[in-house]
Scaffold this active site. Structure first.
Site, PDB file in Angstrom:
ATOM      1  N   PRO A  97      46.397  56.461 -15.822  1.00  0.00           N
ATOM      2  CA  PRO A  97      46.309  56.176 -14.453  1.00  0.00           C
ATOM      3  C   PRO A  97      47.251  57.063 -13.389  1.00  0.00           C
ATOM      4  O   PRO A  97      46.557  57.558 -12.210  1.00  0.00           O
ATOM      5  CB  PRO A  97      45.198  55.101 -13.973  1.00  0.00           C
ATOM      6  CG  PRO A  97      46.683  54.096 -14.792  1.00  0.00           C
ATOM      7  CD  PRO A  97      46.935  55.051 -15.823  1.00  0.00           C
ATOM      8  N   ASP A 111      54.840  56.313 -12.894  1.00  0.00           N
ATOM      9  CA  ASP A 111      55.693  57.550 -13.299  1.00  0.00           C
ATOM     10  C   ASP A 111      54.173  58.936 -13.979  1.00  0.00           C
ATOM     11  O   ASP A 111      53.324  58.186 -13.919  1.00  0.00           O
ATOM     12  CB  ASP A 111      55.807  57.296 -15.036  1.00  0.00           C
ATOM     13  CG  ASP A 111      57.444  56.458 -14.518  1.00  0.00           C
ATOM     14  OD1 ASP A 111      57.833  57.125 -13.986  1.00  0.00           O
ATOM     15  OD2 ASP A 111      57.426  56.313 -15.546  1.00  0.00           O
ATOM     16  N   ASP A 118      53.569  54.872  -3.676  1.00  0.00           N
ATOM     17  CA  ASP A 118      54.071  53.989  -4.845  1.00  0.00           C
ATOM     18  C   ASP A 118      53.644  54.023  -5.751  1.00  0.00           C
ATOM     19  O   ASP A 118      52.688  53.085  -5.706  1.00  0.00           O
ATOM     20  CB  ASP A 118      54.488  53.160  -3.657  1.00  0.00           C
ATOM     21  CG  ASP A 118      55.392  51.411  -4.814  1.00  0.00           C
ATOM     22  OD1 ASP A 118      56.268  51.949  -5.725  1.00  0.00           O
ATOM     23  OD2 ASP A 118      55.167  50.510  -4.058  1.00  0.00           O
ATOM     24  N   GLY A 119      53.567  55.371  -6.781  1.00  0.00           N
ATOM     25  CA  GLY A 119      52.752  55.432  -7.511  1.00  0.00           C
ATOM     26  C   GLY A 119      53.562  54.847  -9.055  1.00  0.00           C
ATOM     27  O   GLY A 119      55.056  54.382  -9.268  1.00  0.00           O
ATOM     28  N   GLU A 132      44.838  50.634  -3.788  1.00  0.00           N
ATOM     29  CA  GLU A 132      45.309  49.672  -4.809  1.00  0.00           C
ATOM     30  C   GLU A 132      44.117  50.327  -5.867  1.00  0.00           C
ATOM     31  O   GLU A 132      43.550  49.209  -5.888  1.00  0.00           O
ATOM     32  CB  GLU A 132      46.172  49.018  -5.566  1.00  0.00           C
ATOM     33  CG  GLU A 132      46.446  48.408  -6.217  1.00  0.00           C
ATOM     34  CD  GLU A 132      47.479  49.207  -7.012  1.00  0.00           C
ATOM     35  OE1 GLU A 132      48.612  49.372  -6.479  1.00  0.00           O
ATOM     36  OE2 GLU A 132      46.862  49.556  -8.572  1.00  0.00           O
ATOM     37  N   HIS A 179      61.895  49.533  -2.794  1.00  0.00           N
ATOM     38  CA  HIS A 179      61.443  49.178  -1.320  1.00  0.00           C
ATOM     39  C   HIS A 179      61.520  49.543  -0.556  1.00  0.00           C
ATOM     40  O   HIS A 179      61.089  50.358   0.545  1.00  0.00           O
ATOM     41  CB  HIS A 179      60.447  48.535  -1.940  1.00  0.00           C
ATOM     42  CG  HIS A 179      59.715  48.010  -2.809  1.00  0.00           C
ATOM     43  ND1 HIS A 179      60.168  46.689  -4.033  1.00  0.00           N
ATOM     44  CD2 HIS A 179      58.593  48.530  -3.097  1.00  0.00           C
ATOM     45  CE1 HIS A 179      59.198  46.622  -4.612  1.00  0.00           C
ATOM     46  NE2 HIS A 179      57.865  48.044  -4.552  1.00  0.00           N
ATOM     47  N   ASP A 199      39.953  54.429  -5.694  1.00  0.00           N
ATOM     48  CA  ASP A 199      40.826  54.794  -5.855  1.00  0.00           C
ATOM     49  C   ASP A 199      41.448  55.775  -4.687  1.00  0.00           C
ATOM     50  O   ASP A 199      40.837  56.473  -3.945  1.00  0.00           O
ATOM     51  CB  ASP A 199      39.592  56.529  -6.631  1.00  0.00           C
ATOM     52  CG  ASP A 199      40.626  57.219  -7.593  1.00  0.00           C
ATOM     53  OD1 ASP A 199      41.560  57.868  -7.542  1.00  0.00           O
ATOM     54  OD2 ASP A 199      39.788  57.999  -8.501  1.00  0.00           O
ATOM     55  N   GLY A 200      42.727  56.490  -4.667  1.00  0.00           N
ATOM     56  CA  GLY A 200      43.849  56.935  -4.181  1.00  0.00           C
ATOM     57  C   GLY A 200      43.616  58.343  -3.694  1.00  0.00           C
ATOM     58  O   GLY A 200      43.325  58.586  -2.918  1.00  0.00           O
TER      59      GLY A 200
HETATM   60  N1  SPD Z   1      59.806  54.235 -13.832  1.00  0.00           N
HETATM   61  C1  SPD Z   1      59.447  53.483 -12.718  1.00  0.00           C
HETATM   62  C2  SPD Z   1      58.493  53.962 -11.719  1.00  0.00           C
HETATM   63  C3  SPD Z   1      58.156  53.179 -10.585  1.00  0.00           C
HETATM   64  C4  SPD Z   1      57.565  53.828  -9.577  1.00  0.00           C
HETATM   65  N2  SPD Z   1      56.910  52.650  -8.825  1.00  0.00           N
HETATM   66  C5  SPD Z   1      57.283  51.529  -8.849  1.00  0.00           C
HETATM   67  C6  SPD Z   1      56.641  50.668  -8.086  1.00  0.00           C
HETATM   68  C7  SPD Z   1      57.525  49.105  -6.522  1.00  0.00           C
HETATM   69  N3  SPD Z   1      56.423  48.886  -6.564  1.00  0.00           N
END
Ligand code: SPD
Length: 279
Positions: free
Chosen positions: A163, A159, A156-157, A106, A62, A137-138
């Protein structure tokens, strides 16, 4: 004692954590959400069998997603966070005193509910009056919103599966840019160049036509396969290595990892990445 929980990477590599207790397991309209208590990493948020964040190393992720963008953007009054349901990203954003408003989008309310309940040490800023949390929905938001543009946008998604996959589309990145101030900075998590070089390069390929400055940077996140993780800093005007010193000094003080030297060092890339980036 307990059992092992494994995250599998394309059926060739596994990262396993010894679980002392499963604290939550449930299905939302979008994904399977779990919180496990582990011997080595403390409590861990897992979505669709992928480790998302842990009490042990979340600060490494973070702080590195947030501060390089927040200390280099000319203004940081309005910040948009897409994803980040555990609350770690907005926690770091709201440590910046110059942030007047942080809108967090989110899609999955369950992730936030579960994080508030089981990971209160990660999301410590849910009650900050500057936070405007919306469960929508972003993609829809960045494509259609009439809201004022943002000084900083942070993605901050998960993989690019489930979704979260659409958060890696170039149409999504284009729409994010639509919501970014002309001199704004966008930063995003961009996967592991060591374990997922194709994905990492795909992100770079999609961002380069959109921004004149696209700079990936690297750092360790032990919870994510191989431990080598990347984020990418994008802007049309700024420079990633020129922080606003006063803003940076104010944030370094309370950070567990981020500091001025690390900021410069993260953008220094190893040869295998530099060579791969000559796309
Ligand atoms: N391989 C996992 C990648 C996750 C990235 N985002 C994580 C969210 C943490 N706030």
């Amino acid at each position: 004692m307990g059992h092992w929980y494994d995250e599998t990477f394309e059926d060739h590599t596994r990262l396993g954590l010894r679980v002392s207790e499963t604290l939550f397991s449930g299905q939302s309209a979008y994904q399977h959400v779990e919180v496990i208590d582990t011997v080595g990493f403390g409590r861990v948020l897992v979505i669709d069998n992928v480790f998302m964040t842990s009490e042990y190393d979340e600060f490494l992720y973070h702080e590195m997603l947030v501060h390089p963008a927040l200390v280099t953007a000319p203004s940081v009054e309005r910040v948009l966070v897409i994803g980040g349901g555990d609350g770690g990203t907005v926690r770091e954003v709201l440590r910046h005193r110059d942030v007047k408003e942080c809108v967090m989008i989110e899609i999955d309310e369950l992730v936030v509910d579960v994080s508030k309940r089981y990971l209160p040490g990660i999301g410590t800023s849910w009650d900050d009056p500057r936070l405007d949390l919306r469960f929508i929905d972003g993609i829809d938001y960045v494509k259609n919103s009439d809201d004022e543009k943002y000084d900083v946008i942070l993605l901050d998604g998960t993989d690019p599966v489930g979704p979260g996959a659409v958060l890696f589309d170039d149409s999504f990145y284009r729409a994010c840019k639509r919501m970014l101030a002309e001199d704004g900075v966008m930063a995003l998590q961009s996967e592991s160049p060591l374990l997922m070089m194709d994905l990492f390069l795909d992100v770079q390929r999609k961002l380069r036509p959109l921004f004149s400055e696209v700079h990936p940077y690297l750092g360790p996140v032990p919870l994510y396969g191989t431990g080598t993780w990347s984020w990418t800093w994008c802007s049309d005007t700024g420079e990633p290595l020129r922080p606003v010193q006063e803003r940076q000094e104010a944030i370094v003080e309370g950070s567990k990892a981020y500091n001025a030297e690390l900021h410069q060092a993260m953008f220094a890339l190893p040869n295998y990445v530099k060579r791969a980036l000559k796309l």
